[in-house]
Design a protein around this motif. Structure first.
Motif, PDB file in Angstrom:
ATOM      1  N   GLU A  99      37.793   2.554 -19.086  1.00  0.00           N
ATOM      2  CA  GLU A  99      36.493   1.901 -19.094  1.00  0.00           C
ATOM      3  C   GLU A  99      36.649   0.410 -19.396  1.00  0.00           C
ATOM      4  O   GLU A  99      37.604  -0.018 -20.031  1.00  0.00           O
ATOM      5  CB  GLU A  99      35.586   2.546 -20.148  1.00  0.00           C
ATOM      6  CG  GLU A  99      35.141   3.948 -19.808  1.00  0.00           C
ATOM      7  CD  GLU A  99      34.061   4.443 -20.772  1.00  0.00           C
ATOM      8  OE1 GLU A  99      33.516   5.521 -20.505  1.00  0.00           O
ATOM      9  OE2 GLU A  99      33.784   3.765 -21.772  1.00  0.00           O
ATOM     10  N   ARG A 100      35.676  -0.349 -18.945  1.00  0.00           N
ATOM     11  CA  ARG A 100      35.665  -1.757 -19.267  1.00  0.00           C
ATOM     12  C   ARG A 100      35.441  -1.955 -20.759  1.00  0.00           C
ATOM     13  O   ARG A 100      34.622  -1.246 -21.359  1.00  0.00           O
ATOM     14  CB  ARG A 100      34.563  -2.456 -18.480  1.00  0.00           C
ATOM     15  CG  ARG A 100      34.564  -3.972 -18.599  1.00  0.00           C
ATOM     16  CD  ARG A 100      33.469  -4.559 -17.758  1.00  0.00           C
ATOM     17  NE  ARG A 100      32.147  -4.125 -18.205  1.00  0.00           N
ATOM     18  CZ  ARG A 100      31.119  -3.954 -17.406  1.00  0.00           C
ATOM     19  NH1 ARG A 100      31.249  -4.151 -16.108  1.00  0.00           N
ATOM     20  NH2 ARG A 100      29.963  -3.575 -17.906  1.00  0.00           N
ATOM     21  N   GLU A 101      36.148  -2.905 -21.348  1.00  0.00           N
ATOM     22  CA  GLU A 101      35.967  -3.177 -22.773  1.00  0.00           C
ATOM     23  C   GLU A 101      35.746  -4.672 -22.999  1.00  0.00           C
ATOM     24  O   GLU A 101      36.259  -5.516 -22.253  1.00  0.00           O
ATOM     25  CB  GLU A 101      37.173  -2.710 -23.590  1.00  0.00           C
ATOM     26  CG  GLU A 101      38.454  -3.477 -23.331  1.00  0.00           C
ATOM     27  CD  GLU A 101      39.537  -3.198 -24.362  1.00  0.00           C
ATOM     28  OE1 GLU A 101      39.213  -2.821 -25.515  1.00  0.00           O
ATOM     29  OE2 GLU A 101      40.716  -3.383 -24.015  1.00  0.00           O
ATOM     30  N   GLY A 102      34.986  -4.964 -24.031  1.00  0.00           N
ATOM     31  CA  GLY A 102      34.779  -6.347 -24.428  1.00  0.00           C
ATOM     32  C   GLY A 102      35.995  -6.843 -25.186  1.00  0.00           C
ATOM     33  O   GLY A 102      36.395  -6.224 -26.163  1.00  0.00           O
ATOM     34  N   VAL A 103      36.569  -7.926 -24.745  1.00  0.00           N
ATOM     35  CA  VAL A 103      37.768  -8.483 -25.375  1.00  0.00           C
ATOM     36  C   VAL A 103      37.400  -9.546 -26.402  1.00  0.00           C
ATOM     37  O   VAL A 103      37.843  -9.509 -27.542  1.00  0.00           O
ATOM     38  CB  VAL A 103      38.691  -9.094 -24.307  1.00  0.00           C
ATOM     39  CG1 VAL A 103      39.892  -9.776 -24.958  1.00  0.00           C
ATOM     40  CG2 VAL A 103      39.132  -8.039 -23.310  1.00  0.00           C
ATOM     41  N   SER A 104      36.584 -10.503 -25.982  1.00  0.00           N
ATOM     42  CA  SER A 104      36.207 -11.593 -26.873  1.00  0.00           C
ATOM     43  C   SER A 104      34.934 -12.230 -26.366  1.00  0.00           C
ATOM     44  O   SER A 104      34.729 -12.332 -25.155  1.00  0.00           O
ATOM     45  CB  SER A 104      37.328 -12.638 -26.936  1.00  0.00           C
ATOM     46  OG  SER A 104      37.002 -13.672 -27.832  1.00  0.00           O
ATOM     47  N   CYS A 105      34.095 -12.653 -27.297  1.00  0.00           N
ATOM     48  CA  CYS A 105      32.839 -13.296 -26.939  1.00  0.00           C
ATOM     49  C   CYS A 105      32.620 -14.517 -27.822  1.00  0.00           C
ATOM     50  O   CYS A 105      33.089 -14.544 -28.964  1.00  0.00           O
ATOM     51  CB  CYS A 105      31.672 -12.324 -27.075  1.00  0.00           C
ATOM     52  SG  CYS A 105      31.737 -10.946 -25.886  1.00  0.00           S
ATOM     53  N   ILE A 106      31.888 -15.489 -27.282  1.00  0.00           N
ATOM     54  CA  ILE A 106      31.666 -16.736 -28.008  1.00  0.00           C
ATOM     55  C   ILE A 106      30.217 -17.160 -27.860  1.00  0.00           C
ATOM     56  O   ILE A 106      29.625 -17.026 -26.782  1.00  0.00           O
ATOM     57  CB  ILE A 106      32.639 -17.832 -27.497  1.00  0.00           C
ATOM     58  CG1 ILE A 106      32.575 -19.087 -28.355  1.00  0.00           C
ATOM     59  CG2 ILE A 106      32.384 -18.160 -26.024  1.00  0.00           C
ATOM     60  CD1 ILE A 106      33.721 -20.067 -28.095  1.00  0.00           C
TER      61      ILE A 106
END
Length: 127
Positions: free
Chosen positions: A44-51
């Protein structure tokens, strides 16, 4: 045309580094929190990093903490993901996305709809 375009992917050996870029055209990136997501084959797609919009807040998934750094240059309408000490398990297609009015954690962890998605850039880490 409003779009996000990723670049910087490629083939690298274990322990190597890459810097991904996410460039916006047709709209102002400064108005949006931005996230990097990845999807490996069969996963599944996963969130790696957000800003956040002004870089005050960042989020990293546990597996990349200490190795990846997200940053943004609003003057250049671009967000970056510096990836160091890459591992084979980092192999995936990496996508950037933009959405208004979410916290960085909600953006990365929640299954929220995004306003914009890029088409992705492939990162392959050989062992």
């Amino acid at each position: 045309q409003e779009q996000l375009v990723e670049s910087g992917g490629g083939l690298v050996q274990t322990g190597g580094s890459l810097r991904l870029s996410c460039a916006a055209s047709g709209f102002t990136l400064e108005s949006y929190p931005i996230g990097w997501f990845r999807q490996a084959p069969g996963k599944e797609r996963e969130g790696v990093s957000c800003i956040s919009r002004r870089s005050y807040d960042t989020y990293y998934t546990d597996s990349v903490k200490g190795r990846f750094t997200i940053s943004r240059d609003n003057a250049k309408n671009t967000v970056y993901l510096q990836m160091n000490n890459l591992k084979p398990e980092d192999t995936a297609v990496y996508y950037c996305a933009a959405v208004r009015d979410l916290t960085v954690q909600s953006m990365c962890v929640g299954r929220n709809a995004m306003d914009y998605w890029g088409k992705g850039t492939l990162v392959t880490v050989s062992s």
